[in-house]
Design a protein around this motif. Structure first.
Motif, PDB file in Angstrom:
ATOM      1  N   HIS A 131     -15.491   5.903 -11.546  1.00  0.00           N
ATOM      2  CA  HIS A 131     -14.649   4.787 -11.080  1.00  0.00           C
ATOM      3  C   HIS A 131     -15.266   3.993  -9.941  1.00  0.00           C
ATOM      4  CE1 HIS A 131     -11.736   7.797 -12.757  1.00  0.00           C
ATOM      5  NE2 HIS A 131     -11.304   6.716 -13.373  1.00  0.00           N
ATOM      6  N   GLY A 132     -16.386   4.444  -9.377  1.00  0.00           N
ATOM      7  CA  GLY A 132     -16.883   3.842  -8.155  1.00  0.00           C
ATOM      8  C   GLY A 132     -15.904   4.166  -7.042  1.00  0.00           C
ATOM      9  N   THR A 133     -15.766   3.278  -6.080  1.00  0.00           N
ATOM     10  CA  THR A 133     -14.716   3.474  -5.075  1.00  0.00           C
ATOM     11  C   THR A 133     -13.392   2.983  -5.651  1.00  0.00           C
ATOM     12  OG1 THR A 133     -16.215   3.320  -3.184  1.00  0.00           O
ATOM     13  CG2 THR A 133     -13.904   2.816  -2.774  1.00  0.00           C
ATOM     14  N   LYS A 134     -12.377   3.822  -5.495  1.00  0.00           N
ATOM     15  CA  LYS A 134     -11.068   3.560  -6.103  1.00  0.00           C
ATOM     16  C   LYS A 134      -9.993   3.625  -5.019  1.00  0.00           C
ATOM     17  CE  LYS A 134      -7.952   5.675  -9.549  1.00  0.00           C
ATOM     18  NZ  LYS A 134      -7.876   6.753 -10.573  1.00  0.00           N
ATOM     19  N   ILE A 135      -9.133   2.624  -4.981  1.00  0.00           N
ATOM     20  CA  ILE A 135      -8.047   2.559  -4.000  1.00  0.00           C
ATOM     21  C   ILE A 135      -6.713   2.447  -4.736  1.00  0.00           C
ATOM     22  CG2 ILE A 135      -7.010   1.202  -2.136  1.00  0.00           C
ATOM     23  CD1 ILE A 135      -9.816   0.320  -1.338  1.00  0.00           C
ATOM     24  N   VAL A 136      -5.757   3.251  -4.312  1.00  0.00           N
ATOM     25  CA  VAL A 136      -4.412   3.204  -4.887  1.00  0.00           C
ATOM     26  C   VAL A 136      -3.436   2.790  -3.788  1.00  0.00           C
ATOM     27  CG1 VAL A 136      -2.561   4.489  -6.031  1.00  0.00           C
ATOM     28  CG2 VAL A 136      -4.967   5.038  -6.527  1.00  0.00           C
ATOM     29  N   ILE A 137      -2.604   1.772  -4.074  1.00  0.00           N
ATOM     30  CA  ILE A 137      -1.591   1.304  -3.133  1.00  0.00           C
ATOM     31  C   ILE A 137      -0.206   1.554  -3.716  1.00  0.00           C
ATOM     32  CG2 ILE A 137      -0.652  -0.662  -1.852  1.00  0.00           C
ATOM     33  CD1 ILE A 137      -3.360  -1.968  -1.936  1.00  0.00           C
ATOM     34  N   ASP A 138       0.642   2.200  -2.917  1.00  0.00           N
ATOM     35  CA  ASP A 138       2.035   2.428  -3.300  1.00  0.00           C
ATOM     36  C   ASP A 138       2.876   1.299  -2.721  1.00  0.00           C
ATOM     37  OD1 ASP A 138       4.618   3.291  -3.768  1.00  0.00           O
ATOM     38  OD2 ASP A 138       4.256   5.347  -3.119  1.00  0.00           O
ATOM     39  N   HIS A 139       3.517   0.526  -3.607  1.00  0.00           N
ATOM     40  CA  HIS A 139       4.317  -0.625  -3.182  1.00  0.00           C
ATOM     41  C   HIS A 139       5.812  -0.301  -3.086  1.00  0.00           C
ATOM     42  CE1 HIS A 139       0.772  -3.129  -3.676  1.00  0.00           C
ATOM     43  NE2 HIS A 139       0.614  -2.620  -4.885  1.00  0.00           N
ATOM     44  N   GLY A 140       6.170   0.955  -3.370  1.00  0.00           N
ATOM     45  CA  GLY A 140       7.583   1.295  -3.403  1.00  0.00           C
ATOM     46  C   GLY A 140       8.221   0.839  -4.704  1.00  0.00           C
ATOM     47  N   GLN A 141       9.489   1.189  -4.888  1.00  0.00           N
ATOM     48  CA  GLN A 141      10.233   0.822  -6.103  1.00  0.00           C
ATOM     49  C   GLN A 141       9.526   1.332  -7.363  1.00  0.00           C
ATOM     50  OE1 GLN A 141      11.559  -3.327  -6.083  1.00  0.00           O
ATOM     51  NE2 GLN A 141      11.397  -3.391  -3.857  1.00  0.00           N
ATOM     52  N   GLY A 142       8.720   2.395  -7.210  1.00  0.00           N
ATOM     53  CA  GLY A 142       8.036   3.007  -8.346  1.00  0.00           C
ATOM     54  C   GLY A 142       6.777   2.300  -8.789  1.00  0.00           C
ATOM     55  N   ILE A 143       6.326   1.271  -8.054  1.00  0.00           N
ATOM     56  CA  ILE A 143       5.189   0.450  -8.478  1.00  0.00           C
ATOM     57  C   ILE A 143       3.936   0.785  -7.658  1.00  0.00           C
ATOM     58  CG2 ILE A 143       4.308  -1.904  -8.743  1.00  0.00           C
ATOM     59  CD1 ILE A 143       7.243  -2.815  -8.954  1.00  0.00           C
ATOM     60  N   LYS A 144       2.816   0.976  -8.347  1.00  0.00           N
ATOM     61  CA  LYS A 144       1.527   1.203  -7.689  1.00  0.00           C
ATOM     62  C   LYS A 144       0.471   0.288  -8.291  1.00  0.00           C
ATOM     63  CE  LYS A 144       2.482   6.072  -6.676  1.00  0.00           C
ATOM     64  NZ  LYS A 144       1.998   7.465  -6.768  1.00  0.00           N
ATOM     65  N   SER A 145      -0.491  -0.129  -7.467  1.00  0.00           N
ATOM     66  CA  SER A 145      -1.642  -0.894  -7.957  1.00  0.00           C
ATOM     67  C   SER A 145      -2.900  -0.078  -7.706  1.00  0.00           C
ATOM     68  CB  SER A 145      -1.732  -2.263  -7.272  1.00  0.00           C
ATOM     69  OG  SER A 145      -1.809  -2.131  -5.862  1.00  0.00           O
ATOM     70  N   ILE A 146      -3.851  -0.174  -8.643  1.00  0.00           N
ATOM     71  CA  ILE A 146      -5.049   0.664  -8.606  1.00  0.00           C
ATOM     72  C   ILE A 146      -6.277  -0.227  -8.759  1.00  0.00           C
ATOM     73  CG2 ILE A 146      -6.233   2.610  -9.715  1.00  0.00           C
ATOM     74  CD1 ILE A 146      -3.361   3.287 -10.919  1.00  0.00           C
ATOM     75  N   TYR A 147      -7.228  -0.085  -7.837  1.00  0.00           N
ATOM     76  CA  TYR A 147      -8.418  -0.933  -7.784  1.00  0.00           C
ATOM     77  C   TYR A 147      -9.647  -0.036  -7.904  1.00  0.00           C
ATOM     78  CZ  TYR A 147      -4.768  -3.539  -5.255  1.00  0.00           C
ATOM     79  OH  TYR A 147      -3.591  -4.117  -4.865  1.00  0.00           O
ATOM     80  N   SER A 148     -10.444  -0.235  -8.962  1.00  0.00           N
ATOM     81  CA  SER A 148     -11.651   0.577  -9.161  1.00  0.00           C
ATOM     82  C   SER A 148     -12.875  -0.321  -9.239  1.00  0.00           C
ATOM     83  CB  SER A 148     -11.529   1.412 -10.446  1.00  0.00           C
ATOM     84  OG  SER A 148     -10.409   2.261 -10.398  1.00  0.00           O
ATOM     85  N   SER A 149     -14.043   0.325  -9.246  1.00  0.00           N
ATOM     86  CA  SER A 149     -15.341  -0.347  -9.270  1.00  0.00           C
ATOM     87  C   SER A 149     -15.576  -1.153  -7.986  1.00  0.00           C
ATOM     88  CB  SER A 149     -15.489  -1.267 -10.500  1.00  0.00           C
ATOM     89  OG  SER A 149     -16.847  -1.670 -10.651  1.00  0.00           O
ATOM     90  N   LEU A 150     -15.051  -0.648  -6.874  1.00  0.00           N
ATOM     91  CA  LEU A 150     -15.267  -1.295  -5.589  1.00  0.00           C
ATOM     92  C   LEU A 150     -16.535  -0.755  -4.927  1.00  0.00           C
ATOM     93  CD1 LEU A 150     -11.639  -1.248  -4.105  1.00  0.00           C
ATOM     94  CD2 LEU A 150     -12.694  -2.957  -5.588  1.00  0.00           C
ATOM     95  N   ALA A 151     -17.071  -1.520  -3.992  1.00  0.00           N
ATOM     96  CA  ALA A 151     -18.204  -1.056  -3.198  1.00  0.00           C
ATOM     97  C   ALA A 151     -17.731   0.067  -2.275  1.00  0.00           C
ATOM     98  CB  ALA A 151     -18.790  -2.215  -2.391  1.00  0.00           C
TER      99      ALA A 151
END
Length: 205
Positions: A131-151
């Motif tokens: 995945h490279g560097t991967k970041i997961v953000i929890d936005h609440g209300q059951g929603i998450k965003s996931i960012y992969s292939s980062l430096a």
């Protein structure tokens, strides 16, 4: 000498005659009052959740339930691979095969800065070959965003609070599964633990 005749006390006679009924009625009223008092509390003894116009009460505390607003992870981009679901497939130039794809690949055509798509809390920052560097953000209300292939120069860490538009990292080709896409961010979203199309929340050109 005449004697005074005492008049009977009607109220006392009433009480003596109907004492049992009065006690029963009093008990019934007390029981009804207890039942009503219990019914307005939740099983945990806290106030029930109610709608207070954009918010509510949960476990005795006021919580914000205003709808989230979202932006794009990259300001300038093209899409190399789109989200697929079910039996749909997209072609991967890196793998040289048709495959399912649970995210959208945003290829950077200008700035490589990757932004948080909405307010939230950083759940994790990890790095591996897949995945490279991967970041997961929890936005609440059951929603998450996931960012992969980062430096590997992420500007956030686990537990950080972020606002929509804050820089969290940079697009790169660090994921060996998609390195032929060039500098990009592989972007996914989940709702209650299940993948959803980011197009449900993002205004993508």
């Amino acid at each position: 000498m005449s004697e005074k005749i005492k008049k009977p006390n009607k109220f006392l006679n009433f009480l003596k005659k109907y004492a049992a009924f009065i006690v029963i009625i009093a008990c019934v009223v007390a029981i009804v009052a207890i039942v009503i008092a219990e019914s307005v509390q939740s099983p945990s003894g806290t106030l029930p959740e109610i709608d207070i116009g954009g918010g509510g009460i949960e476990n005795g505390e006021i919580v914000d339930t205003d709808p989230l607003t979202f932006d794009l992870p990259l300001a300038e981009y093209t899409i190399s691979m789109d989200y697929t679901d079910g039996d749909d497939f997209v072609y991967s130039s890196t793998l040289n095969e048709w495959t399912t794809h649970k995210g959208i690949d945003f290829v950077a055509t200008g700035s490589k800065d990757v932004k948080a798509v909405a307010d939230g809390t950083i759940e994790s920052v990890t790095t591996d070959a897949e995945h490279g560097t991967k970041i997961v953000i929890d936005h609440g209300q059951g929603i998450k965003s996931i960012y992969s292939s980062l430096a590997d120069n992420a500007t956030v860490k686990k537990g950080d609070a972020v606002k929509k538009g804050d820089k969290i990292g940079e697009a790169s080709d660090s994921s060996y599964l998609e390195f032929k896409d060039g500098p990009h961010v592989h972007f996914e979203m989940t709702k209650d633990g299940k993948h959803i199309s980011p197009r449900e929340y993002l205004e993508i050109k």
